[in-house]
Design an enzyme around this catalytic site. Structure first.
Site, mmCIF file in Angstrom:
data_model
loop_
_atom_site.group_PDB
_atom_site.id
_atom_site.type_symbol
_atom_site.label_atom_id
_atom_site.label_comp_id
_atom_site.label_asym_id
_atom_site.label_seq_id
_atom_site.Cartn_x
_atom_site.Cartn_y
_atom_site.Cartn_z
ATOM 1 N N GLY A 184 -2.399 -2.385 0.525
ATOM 2 C CA GLY A 184 -1.134 -2.443 -0.212
ATOM 3 C C GLY A 184 -0.890 -3.851 -0.724
ATOM 4 O O GLY A 184 -1.822 -4.634 -0.897
ATOM 5 N N SER A 185 0.374 -4.166 -0.923
ATOM 6 C CA SER A 185 0.701 -5.446 -1.566
ATOM 7 C C SER A 185 0.607 -6.613 -0.577
ATOM 8 O O SER A 185 0.714 -6.426 0.648
ATOM 9 C CB SER A 185 2.111 -5.369 -2.145
ATOM 10 N N THR A 186 0.467 -7.789 -1.124
ATOM 11 C CA THR A 186 0.385 -9.007 -0.299
ATOM 12 C C THR A 186 1.696 -9.202 0.477
ATOM 13 O O THR A 186 1.680 -9.560 1.657
ATOM 14 C CB THR A 186 0.072 -10.221 -1.192
ATOM 15 N N THR B 29 3.837 -6.964 1.626
ATOM 16 C CA THR B 29 3.895 -6.069 2.795
ATOM 17 C C THR B 29 2.855 -6.487 3.828
ATOM 18 O O THR B 29 3.112 -6.431 5.034
ATOM 19 C CB THR B 29 3.668 -4.598 2.365
ATOM 20 N N GLY B 30 1.687 -6.918 3.368
ATOM 21 C CA GLY B 30 0.638 -7.365 4.290
ATOM 22 C C GLY B 30 1.129 -8.473 5.206
ATOM 23 O O GLY B 30 0.825 -8.489 6.414
ATOM 24 N N GLU C 189 -5.972 -5.209 3.209
ATOM 25 C CA GLU C 189 -6.569 -5.128 1.864
ATOM 26 C C GLU C 189 -5.405 -5.256 0.886
ATOM 27 O O GLU C 189 -4.641 -4.310 0.707
ATOM 28 C CB GLU C 189 -7.257 -3.769 1.668
ATOM 29 N N CYS D 25 -6.485 -2.123 -7.567
ATOM 30 C CA CYS D 25 -6.413 -3.510 -7.085
ATOM 31 C C CYS D 25 -7.511 -4.372 -7.698
ATOM 32 O O CYS D 25 -7.332 -5.563 -7.897
ATOM 33 C CB CYS D 25 -6.508 -3.535 -5.571
HETATM 34 P P1 NAD Z 1 3.146 -1.548 -0.737
HETATM 35 O O1 NAD Z 1 2.762 -2.772 -0.005
HETATM 36 O O2 NAD Z 1 4.491 -1.478 -1.345
HETATM 37 O O3 NAD Z 1 3.033 -0.251 0.200
HETATM 38 C C1 NAD Z 1 1.823 0.104 0.835
HETATM 39 C C2 NAD Z 1 2.135 0.911 2.079
HETATM 40 O O4 NAD Z 1 2.812 0.084 3.046
HETATM 41 C C3 NAD Z 1 3.032 2.127 1.865
HETATM 42 O O5 NAD Z 1 2.535 3.187 2.641
HETATM 43 C C4 NAD Z 1 4.376 1.640 2.371
HETATM 44 O O6 NAD Z 1 5.228 2.681 2.796
HETATM 45 C C5 NAD Z 1 3.958 0.770 3.538
HETATM 46 N N1 NAD Z 1 4.939 -0.230 3.978
HETATM 47 C C6 NAD Z 1 5.884 -0.841 3.231
HETATM 48 N N2 NAD Z 1 6.567 -1.735 3.994
HETATM 49 C C7 NAD Z 1 6.008 -1.694 5.237
HETATM 50 C C8 NAD Z 1 6.251 -2.397 6.454
HETATM 51 N N3 NAD Z 1 7.200 -3.343 6.540
HETATM 52 N N4 NAD Z 1 5.492 -2.117 7.523
HETATM 53 C C9 NAD Z 1 4.501 -1.187 7.444
HETATM 54 N N5 NAD Z 1 4.219 -0.485 6.320
HETATM 55 C C10 NAD Z 1 4.967 -0.739 5.228
HETATM 56 O O7 NAD Z 1 1.994 -1.349 -1.826
HETATM 57 P P2 NAD Z 1 1.914 -0.273 -3.001
HETATM 58 O O8 NAD Z 1 2.945 -0.618 -4.027
HETATM 59 O O9 NAD Z 1 1.916 1.080 -2.393
HETATM 60 O O10 NAD Z 1 0.458 -0.534 -3.594
HETATM 61 C C11 NAD Z 1 0.184 -1.450 -4.624
HETATM 62 C C12 NAD Z 1 -0.417 -2.732 -4.071
HETATM 63 O O11 NAD Z 1 -1.523 -2.402 -3.264
HETATM 64 C C13 NAD Z 1 -0.947 -3.657 -5.144
HETATM 65 O O12 NAD Z 1 -0.577 -4.980 -4.863
HETATM 66 C C14 NAD Z 1 -2.451 -3.509 -5.047
HETATM 67 O O13 NAD Z 1 -3.188 -4.625 -5.503
HETATM 68 C C15 NAD Z 1 -2.624 -3.256 -3.595
HETATM 69 N N6 NAD Z 1 -3.875 -2.559 -3.348
HETATM 70 C C16 NAD Z 1 -4.881 -3.248 -2.736
HETATM 71 C C17 NAD Z 1 -6.098 -2.635 -2.528
HETATM 72 C C18 NAD Z 1 -7.220 -3.363 -1.849
HETATM 73 O O14 NAD Z 1 -8.148 -2.701 -1.402
HETATM 74 N N7 NAD Z 1 -7.189 -4.667 -1.730
HETATM 75 C C19 NAD Z 1 -6.292 -1.303 -2.935
HETATM 76 C C20 NAD Z 1 -5.241 -0.634 -3.547
HETATM 77 C C21 NAD Z 1 -4.029 -1.274 -3.739
#
Ligand code: NAD
Length: 473
Positions: free
Chosen positions: A224-226, A228-229, A246, A280
């Site tokens: 997911g996003s940086t 949230t990571g 990731e 991504c």
């Molecule tokens: P996001 O970070 O908003 O959400 C990802 C997941 O995290 C969702 O399931 C969400 O419900 C969960 N989440 C949100 N807050 C949380 C918390 N505090 N604790 C635990 N879980 C939580 O990301 P998104 O908008 O769904 O995806 C887009 C992003 O993902 C982009 O930045 C993209 O570059 C990245 N991405 C990275 C890869 C990779 O392999 N590096 C692959 C696909 C997408």
């Protein structure tokens, strides 16, 4: 085989389908219509799933590799046997064209069958007359797989294959935007795996934080996003969970003057606009050598005009938030009077539903512009000019992201020289940005911690234990 029921969706807990008192609806990005009801898991549902996963782990960790591999083969075959139904589901929830969603299902089959067949290494690191030291790898326990919305089946399949083939159990948490196919994938898995080994919970914004602090979960595999990571890493600290993160990227593509534009432009086009920029590893910045800049821009623009909205890889954006984020970035480029080679924004017609955004190409915006600095995650790309090799490498690396990078260059020495200096977890040379299930995939800098896939990716689902055997009685 029974046909895929894509009308009703449940949490999958301990081998059973469980209803939920609270439900919500996803939105079809093509039409903006509400999709089917999806369950919102409670904290009690999570407790039940974590307990079932820990019980299942005690037996699953001792199963043979051969047994796990044959289960994965059957699971993957069942998925692909109904690929048109799965593609239809993915298309409706993620906003992918049928052609593109079919590809995601086929690639998911590849990941589900390839990853479990990778052997884990075993190292003898010391061996003399006194002692032999051997390091071996063991599963961690319960993994939480937290997924984004862009490739729902594939990213969940990669986590399931990695966790479960190494002897762990897993609870998948789909993005609230795309709950459907991941819940169905876990439902399908029940035919091939014992209860508690593969589970899935749909949920709202509470579920992720409940998982990251839960003491019964050993590892978080997050995509997911940086932003949230960073929250996940902080939350995982209290129980010292293992994390694989990731995250986002701002991937550069460096185009050298010696390339054959007619061969390379279709590949760059795909790298930029796959899933309308919502991958991504899509190329986010194109650096073209000065001597071919004008020709590149006109050919690239002409090729982009041939893409049809909603067809091939030019999807609608998946959700309203993303649609508005990309609209704001396009508007910023317009306000700053940057030069659009294609796709200058116009008012959206209220009579046309769907989160469709036409492709946009912006010529030579400043290096410090929002478009160059931020991850758009949409179909808009800056085309920048370079002259000096060291300078373009510096500009490509001048970001706190480090997910992917691409080099297009006929001269192999120059290609390798540039590639080796790019700060990215994956660097592609003269090929499109497509990961392999056999090769480590992960970001460096703020694009992630650790990585998945390939033998090194599998190790992130394991603890290393070293055995020191005395050779003296
Ligand atoms: P996001 O970070 O908003 O959400 C990802 C997941 O995290 C969702 O399931 C969400 O419900 C969960 N989440 C949100 N807050 C949380 C918390 N505090 N604790 C635990 N879980 C939580 O990301 P998104 O908008 O769904 O995806 C887009 C992003 O993902 C982009 O930045 C993209 O570059 C990245 N991405 C990275 C890869 C990779 O392999 N590096 C692959 C696909 C997408």
């Amino acid at each position: 085989m029974a046909s895929l029921n894509s009308e009703t969706f449940h949490n999958v807990i301990n081998g059973a389908l469980k209803g939920a008192s609270k439900q919500y609806h996803g939105i079809n990005p093509f039409t903006e219509e509400r999709l089917w009801p999806a369950p919102v898991a409670t904290e009690e549902d999570l407790e039940e799933a974590v307990e079932a996963a820990n019980v299942a782990f005690k037996t699953w960790k001792n199963t043979t590799l051969e047994d796990r591999r044959s289960r994965f083969q059957a699971f993957a075959n069942a998925l692909v046997a109904q690929k048109s139904e799965w593609a239809d589901l993915v298309s409706k929830e993620a906003g992918q064209s049928i052609e593109f969603a079919t590809d995601e299902v086929e690639v998911s089959h590849e990941y589900l069958t390839t990853i479990p067949n990778i052997d884990l290494p075993e190292y003898v690191t010391h061996d003399d007359e006194d002692v032999k030291a051997t390091t071996k790898y063991y599963p961690l326990g319960v993994v939480a797989g937290i997924c984004p919305w862009n490739f729902p089946v594939l990213l969940a399949a990669g986590k399931i294959a990695s966790a479960v083939s190494t002897g762990n159990t897993i609870i998948i948490k789909p993005s609230p935007y795309t709950p459907y196919s991941e819940l169905k994938l876990a439902e399908l898995a029940q035919q091939f795996f014992p209860p508690g080994v593969i589970q899935a919970l749909g949920g709202d914004d509470n579920l992720g934080p409940w998982m990251t602090k839960h003491p019964g979960i050993a590892k978080i595999s997050f995509t997911g996003s940086t932003a949230t990571g960073k929250r996940i890493m902080a939350a995982a600290a209290s129980t010292l969970k293992r994390v694989t993160l990731e995250l986002g990227g701002n991937d550069p593509s460096i185009v050298c003057p010696d390339i054959d534009l007619d061969i390379v432009i279709p590949k760059i086009l795909e790298d930029v606009f796959t899933h309308s920029g919502q991958s991504c590893i899509d190329t986010k910045r194109i650096y073209v050598h000065k001597s071919i800049y004008d020709t590149f821009l006109s050919k690239f623009t002409a090729a982009s005009k041939s893409l049809k909205l909603g067809h091939g890889y030019l999807s609608p954006l998946q959700n309203k938030m993303q649609y508005e984020k990309v609209a704001s970035l396009r508007k910023d480029c317009q306000d700053q009077k940057y030069q659009f080679a294609l796709g200058e924004p116009q008012e959206k017609s209220s009579s046309s539903p769907g989160y469709f955004v036409p492709p946009a190409i912006v010529s030579r915006p400043p290096e410090n512009s929002r478009l160059v600095q931020e991850e758009p995650f949409g179909p808009i790309v800056p085309v920048l000019e370079w002259d000096d090799e060291d300078d373009v490498i510096r500009r490509a690396n001048d970001t706190d992201q480090g997910l992917g990078a691409t080099v297009w260059c006929r001269d192999p020495e120059r290609a390798e020289r540039i590639a080796s200096q790019l700060e990215a977890g994956s660097v592609w040379v003269n090929r499109g940005a497509i990961p392999l299930p056999t090769a480590l995939f992960g970001g460096i800098k703020q694009s992630g911690i650790g990585g998945e896939w390939g033998p090194l990716g599998l190790l992130s689902y394991c603890d290393a234990r070293t055995f020191h055997f005395s050779k003296r009685p």
